[in-house]
Write an enzyme that holds these catalytic residues in place. Structure first.
Site, short mmCIF file in Angstrom:
data_model
loop_
_atom_site.label_atom_id
_atom_site.label_comp_id
_atom_site.label_asym_id
_atom_site.label_seq_id
_atom_site.Cartn_x
_atom_site.Cartn_y
_atom_site.Cartn_z
N CYS A 64 116.33 41.72 32.47
CA CYS A 64 114.96 41.43 32.42
C CYS A 64 114.39 40.64 31.25
O CYS A 64 114.97 41.23 30.25
CB CYS A 64 114.19 42.48 33.00
SG CYS A 64 112.41 42.27 33.12
N CYS A 68 110.16 45.72 27.26
CA CYS A 68 109.66 47.06 27.17
C CYS A 68 110.68 47.91 26.51
O CYS A 68 111.69 48.16 26.90
CB CYS A 68 109.53 47.49 28.99
SG CYS A 68 108.53 46.27 29.64
N CYS A 71 113.09 50.46 28.23
CA CYS A 71 113.68 50.16 29.56
C CYS A 71 115.35 49.87 29.56
O CYS A 71 115.49 48.99 28.81
CB CYS A 71 112.86 49.07 30.41
SG CYS A 71 113.48 48.93 31.99
N CYS A 108 110.34 52.60 48.02
CA CYS A 108 110.11 51.78 46.83
C CYS A 108 111.09 51.00 46.40
O CYS A 108 112.08 51.45 45.73
CB CYS A 108 109.30 52.82 45.74
SG CYS A 108 108.83 51.95 44.53
N CYS A 139 106.76 50.32 49.63
CA CYS A 139 106.12 50.10 48.27
C CYS A 139 107.15 49.21 47.31
O CYS A 139 108.36 49.01 47.53
CB CYS A 139 106.11 51.66 47.48
SG CYS A 139 105.63 51.40 45.77
N CYS A 199 99.76 51.89 43.23
CA CYS A 199 100.30 53.02 42.64
C CYS A 199 100.52 52.53 40.94
O CYS A 199 101.08 51.66 40.71
CB CYS A 199 101.78 53.10 43.35
SG CYS A 199 103.09 54.19 42.23
N ARG A 271 102.27 61.91 40.90
CA ARG A 271 103.86 61.98 41.08
C ARG A 271 104.28 62.43 39.93
O ARG A 271 104.51 61.87 38.77
CB ARG A 271 104.40 60.65 41.55
CG ARG A 271 105.97 60.63 41.78
CD ARG A 271 106.62 59.72 42.44
NE ARG A 271 105.86 59.26 43.55
CZ ARG A 271 105.35 57.96 43.92
NH1 ARG A 271 105.56 56.85 42.98
NH2 ARG A 271 104.74 57.80 45.03
N1 SAM Z 1 110.03 45.20 36.41
C1 SAM Z 1 108.73 45.69 36.87
C2 SAM Z 1 107.68 46.29 35.95
O1 SAM Z 1 107.88 46.42 34.95
O2 SAM Z 1 106.51 46.28 36.26
C3 SAM Z 1 109.14 47.09 37.88
C4 SAM Z 1 109.92 48.03 37.66
S1 SAM Z 1 109.94 48.96 36.21
C5 SAM Z 1 111.57 49.72 35.58
C6 SAM Z 1 108.85 50.20 36.49
C7 SAM Z 1 108.42 51.29 35.65
O3 SAM Z 1 109.44 52.22 35.34
C8 SAM Z 1 107.85 50.88 34.23
O4 SAM Z 1 106.67 50.44 34.36
C9 SAM Z 1 107.80 52.38 33.55
O5 SAM Z 1 106.90 52.95 33.62
C10 SAM Z 1 109.10 53.07 34.45
N2 SAM Z 1 110.42 53.15 33.51
C11 SAM Z 1 111.32 52.32 33.12
N3 SAM Z 1 112.19 52.84 32.13
C12 SAM Z 1 111.90 54.13 32.06
C13 SAM Z 1 112.38 55.10 31.23
N4 SAM Z 1 113.56 55.05 30.64
N5 SAM Z 1 111.58 56.33 31.09
C14 SAM Z 1 110.59 56.55 31.98
N6 SAM Z 1 110.15 55.73 32.71
C15 SAM Z 1 110.58 54.47 32.76
C1 DTB Z 2 107.54 54.60 38.31
O1 DTB Z 2 106.42 55.09 37.92
N1 DTB Z 2 108.78 55.14 38.06
C2 DTB Z 2 109.68 54.38 38.89
C3 DTB Z 2 108.85 53.57 39.70
N2 DTB Z 2 107.74 53.78 39.25
C4 DTB Z 2 109.59 52.19 39.87
C5 DTB Z 2 110.77 53.92 37.89
C6 DTB Z 2 111.54 54.76 36.90
C7 DTB Z 2 112.67 54.14 36.19
C8 DTB Z 2 113.46 55.13 35.27
C9 DTB Z 2 114.25 54.28 34.79
C10 DTB Z 2 115.63 53.92 35.57
O2 DTB Z 2 115.88 54.45 36.63
O3 DTB Z 2 115.99 52.63 35.35
FE1 SF4 Z 3 111.43 44.28 32.77
FE2 SF4 Z 3 112.06 47.16 32.57
FE3 SF4 Z 3 109.87 46.04 31.55
FE4 SF4 Z 3 110.26 46.34 34.30
S1 SF4 Z 3 110.01 47.90 32.77
S2 SF4 Z 3 109.36 44.31 33.13
S3 SF4 Z 3 112.25 46.11 34.64
S4 SF4 Z 3 112.00 45.54 30.76
#
Ligand code: SAM
Ligand code: DTB
Ligand code: SF4
Length: 324
Positions: A64, A68, A71, A108, A139, A199, A271
């Site tokens: 990506c 973030c 992530c 989702c 979703c 959501c 959630r």
């Molecule tokens: N790329 C899209 C975005 O960021 O909107 C969708 C997928 S992103 C992985 C969805 C959400 O997962 C993020 O906004 C974040 O709140 C959550 N998330 C990602 N990595 C995480 C982590 N290590 N621990 C907890 N929540 C996480």
């Molecule tokens: C949300 O709030 N948590 C979910 C979903 N929306 C998309 C994602 C959690 C991702 C946790 C890290 C991973 O599995 O990569």
């Molecule tokens: Fe990309 Fe992860 Fe950020 Fe979603 S949360 S925009 S997958 S870096």
């Protein structure tokens, strides 16, 4: 007027004017008082023994462009995750059918995109259509959306769009530089205007203070309509990301955040989202008592581990909880 607007009109118990200091005071309430208040609000609006269950699938994993700091899928950090291509529509539909057979009511689909673009978006629309045709709630979490993209997702049969604000406005810049808090709020407006259910939630445990958590909750509750789903994630610290060594969150502070979300957004599904695999059964039970009434099921979230399905079944049995 869409169904959501109709349902919310006339609800005089829903506030949209929370001040940050007021939420800070709520978060600092003695725990027994806070839990009692949250559980009372919860019981006024929901069956306290029923939990909504969603299943996640990463339809496009890794690489990506966003930065973030939490992530595992950001291309900016060496997390050891392989970048994959967009999944095939048939494979996604097969995974959704399996999730339905295992008791999920909502499916989702998440994608490691800044936002959907080009031919990939057309494929993602076909996925939404196919999953909807199985009789599941749909979703998507595809990143930033334009108004037109939100409308097309709605037309394809999408029910919910997930887009988190992640944290409070002051802390946001320490976590993400490639898109602003306002970009996220704009996407939420597009989603709402397209008639999709919203959501939106955030993450606890990214080094934020209580004021930042209060700000995050106030922003969510002060949206023109409360999100129908509010995911509260506990940071899963990922090796290779800048937040790998973030100090652990006091479980009671996490539970307080859930309780405040329940009190502030009384009719929303709150959630208990990422991070359950690292929580004790007792902590999860307190989160449910504080008003959480939704979880993700399945061994995996998007890329990270989730609580085990067998452990979840045992916990539901021990607590007398049932899927919604
Ligand atoms: N790329 C899209 C975005 O960021 O909107 C969708 C997928 S992103 C992985 C969805 C959400 O997962 C993020 O906004 C974040 O709140 C959550 N998330 C990602 N990595 C995480 C982590 N290590 N621990 C907890 N929540 C996480
Ligand atoms: C949300 O709030 N948590 C979910 C979903 N929306 C998309 C994602 C959690 C991702 C946790 C890290 C991973 O599995 O990569
Ligand atoms: Fe990309 Fe992860 Fe950020 Fe979603 S949360 S925009 S997958 S870096």
């Amino acid at each position: 007027m869409n169904a959501v607007t109709t349902a919310e009109s006339g609800r005089n118990d829903l506030r949209h004017d929370w001040r940050r200091d007021e939420v800070e005071a709520l978060l600092a309430t003695p725990l027994m008082d806070l839990l009692f208040q949250a559980q009372s609000v919860h019981r006024a609006h929901f069956d306290p023994n029923r939990i909504q269950i969603s299943r996640l699938l990463s339809i496009k994993t890794g690489g990506c462009p966003e930065d973030c700091k939490y992530c595992p899928q950001s291309a900016h950090y060496a997390t050891g995750l392989d970048k994959e291509k967009l999944m095939a529509v048939e494979a996604v539909i097969a995974a959704a059918a399996e999730a339905k057979a295992e008791g999920a009511s909502r499916f989702c689909m998440g994608a490691a995109w800044r936002g959907p673009a080009g031919a990939d978006f057309e494929v993602a629309l076909a996925m939404v259509e196919g999953v909807k045709a199985l009789g599941l709630e749909t979703c998507a979490s595809f990143g930033l959306l334009s108004g037109e993209q939100a409308r097309r997702l709605k037309q394809a049969g999408l029910d919910y769009y997930n887009h988190n604000i992640d944290t409070g406005s002051d802390h946001y810049g320490a976590i993400i530089s490639t898109r602003t808090h306002q970009d996220r709020l704009d996407t939420l407006s597009h989603v709402r205007e397209a008639g999709l259910h919203v959501c939106s939630g955030g993450i606890v445990g990214m080094g934020e203070g209580e004021g930042d958590r209060a700000d995050m909750l106030a922003i969510l509750a002060n949206l023109p309509q409360h999100p129908e789903s509010v995911p509260i994630n506990l940071l899963i610290p990922i090796t290779g990301t800048p937040l790998a060594d973030a100090p652990a969150t006091d479980p009671f502070d996490f539970i307080r955040t859930i309780a405040a979300a329940r009190i502030m957004m009384p009719r929303s599904f709150v959630r208990l989202s990422a991070g359950r695999h690292a929580m004790s059964d007792e902590m999860q039970a307190l989160c449910f008592f504080a008003g959480a009434n939704s979880i993700f099921c399945g061994d995996k979230l998007l890329t990270a581990a989730n609580a085990s399905p067998s452990g979840d079944r045992a916990l539901f049995d021990r607590l007398g909880l049932a899927p919604l």
